[in-house]
Design a protein around this motif. Structure first.
Motif, short mmCIF file in Angstrom:
data_model
loop_
_atom_site.label_atom_id
_atom_site.label_comp_id
_atom_site.label_asym_id
_atom_site.label_seq_id
_atom_site.Cartn_x
_atom_site.Cartn_y
_atom_site.Cartn_z
N ARG A 1 0.81 -1.23 0.00
CA ARG A 1 0.00 0.00 0.00
C ARG A 1 0.84 1.27 0.00
O ARG A 1 0.29 2.38 -0.06
N GLY A 2 2.14 1.12 0.13
CA GLY A 2 3.01 2.29 0.07
C GLY A 2 3.09 3.09 1.35
O GLY A 2 3.60 4.21 1.36
N GLU A 3 2.64 2.50 2.45
CA GLU A 3 2.64 3.24 3.71
C GLU A 3 4.04 3.58 4.18
O GLU A 3 4.28 4.67 4.73
N TYR A 4 4.97 2.66 3.98
CA TYR A 4 6.34 2.92 4.41
C TYR A 4 7.01 3.94 3.49
O TYR A 4 7.73 4.83 3.95
N THR A 5 6.76 3.82 2.20
CA THR A 5 7.32 4.77 1.24
C THR A 5 6.89 6.19 1.57
O THR A 5 7.71 7.11 1.66
N VAL A 6 5.60 6.37 1.79
CA VAL A 6 5.08 7.71 2.10
C VAL A 6 5.54 8.15 3.48
O VAL A 6 5.88 9.32 3.69
N GLY A 7 5.57 7.23 4.43
CA GLY A 7 6.02 7.59 5.78
C GLY A 7 7.44 8.11 5.79
O GLY A 7 7.75 9.11 6.46
N MET A 8 8.32 7.46 5.04
CA MET A 8 9.71 7.94 4.97
C MET A 8 9.79 9.27 4.24
O MET A 8 10.59 10.15 4.61
N ALA A 9 8.99 9.42 3.20
CA ALA A 9 9.01 10.68 2.44
C ALA A 9 8.58 11.86 3.29
O ALA A 9 9.07 12.98 3.11
N ARG B 1 -3.11 -1.85 -4.81
CA ARG B 1 -2.37 -1.58 -3.58
C ARG B 1 -1.69 -0.22 -3.68
O ARG B 1 -1.74 0.59 -2.75
N ILE B 2 -1.01 0.03 -4.78
CA ILE B 2 -0.29 1.29 -4.97
C ILE B 2 -1.22 2.49 -4.86
O ILE B 2 -0.80 3.57 -4.45
N MET C 1 -2.30 9.07 -0.86
CA MET C 1 -1.77 9.83 0.28
C MET C 1 -0.78 10.88 -0.20
O MET C 1 -0.79 12.02 0.29
N ALA C 2 0.08 10.51 -1.14
CA ALA C 2 1.09 11.45 -1.63
C ALA C 2 0.44 12.63 -2.36
O ALA C 2 0.87 13.78 -2.21
N VAL C 3 -0.61 12.34 -3.13
CA VAL C 3 -1.31 13.41 -3.84
C VAL C 3 -2.02 14.34 -2.85
O VAL C 3 -1.93 15.57 -2.96
N GLU C 4 -2.70 13.77 -1.88
CA GLU C 4 -3.44 14.57 -0.91
C GLU C 4 -2.52 15.45 -0.08
O GLU C 4 -2.90 16.55 0.31
N GLU C 5 -1.30 14.97 0.16
CA GLU C 5 -0.35 15.74 0.96
C GLU C 5 0.61 16.56 0.10
O GLU C 5 1.56 17.15 0.62
#
Length: 218
Positions: free
Chosen positions: A52-60, A77-78, A84-88
């Motif tokens: 789901r990319g939670e770790y990728t976004v969390g680190m970013a 999943r992606i 999340m990345a778009v919304e933030e």
């Protein structure tokens, strides 16, 4: 395929932060991610099998001075991490839809600074050993796309995968190898950075210790 998955696939197909088959740049970014996608010279951190990319976004979120790429084959999943990345409004996050076996088609030699392998399928059956994301063939791939001295991390709930990986790395005499079978009750817990995936929260709630190791690419 359910309507929900189809809807997510449709959204992902239009996302600028997702590179997937059919896109103009798909298969054309090896060695060029900084120039053609991120348009900066910042370090690149890759998460393989990002789910789901939670770790990728969390680190970013924690390191805006770095670029982060999550790879997974499943677009539904992606969609989560991409959303999340778009919304933030995060411009240091990208996702790549591909099989890990084909990762060298998408990254140039020593293009990546760091790799995270977070809660991969442990492939417990003996006949699936070669498919484990820490099997020698994958470690060799990582060594070619990660810069010398770059770090590869593994987080897993599975003791079998952890012990297998540790054995492989010790046989290979991996540089800078550190490890623990209980991350959150060790002096290495700072490496977790306070980021928890959905699955990790579930494991911890069930009392399953999280295993962690890292090594440096020669």
């Amino acid at each position: 395929m359910g309507r929900s998955k189809l809807a997510k696939f449709a959204v992902v197909a239009e996302r600028e932060n997702v590179v997937q088959p059919g896109d103009e740049l798909y298969g054309q970014l090896a060695g060029k991610w900084r120039d053609l996608h991120f348009e900066n010279d910042n370090p690149i951190v890759l998460e393989v099998g990002c789910g789901r990319g939670e770790y990728t976004v969390g680190m970013a979120r924690l390191f805006p001075e770095k670029n982060f790429i999550g790879t997974d084959i499943k677009g539904a999943r992606i969609w989560k991490g991409s959303t999340m990345a778009v919304e933030e409004e995060m411009d240091n996050v990208a996702f790549l839809r591909t099989y890990i076996e084909r990762i060298e088609e998408h990254f140039g030699q020593h293009e990546i600074d760091e790799i995270w392998i977070t809660f991969p399928d442990p492939r417990p059956r003996d006949r699936d050993i070669k498919r484990r994301l820490t099997a020698p063939k994958f470690l060799d791939m990582y060594s070619r796309i990660v810069k010398p001295g770059g770090i590869v991390h593994l987080k897993t709930d599975n003791l079998g995968l952890y012990e297998y990986t540790l054995e492989v790395l010790q046989e290979r005499k991996a540089d800078g190898l550190i490890h623990t079978s209980d991350l959150y009750n060790s002096d290495l817990q700072e490496h977790a950075m306070g980021i928890y995936t959905t699955y990790e929260k579930r494991y911890l709630a069930e009392g399953i210790p999280i295993k962690y190791l890292q090594f440096r690419v020669r």
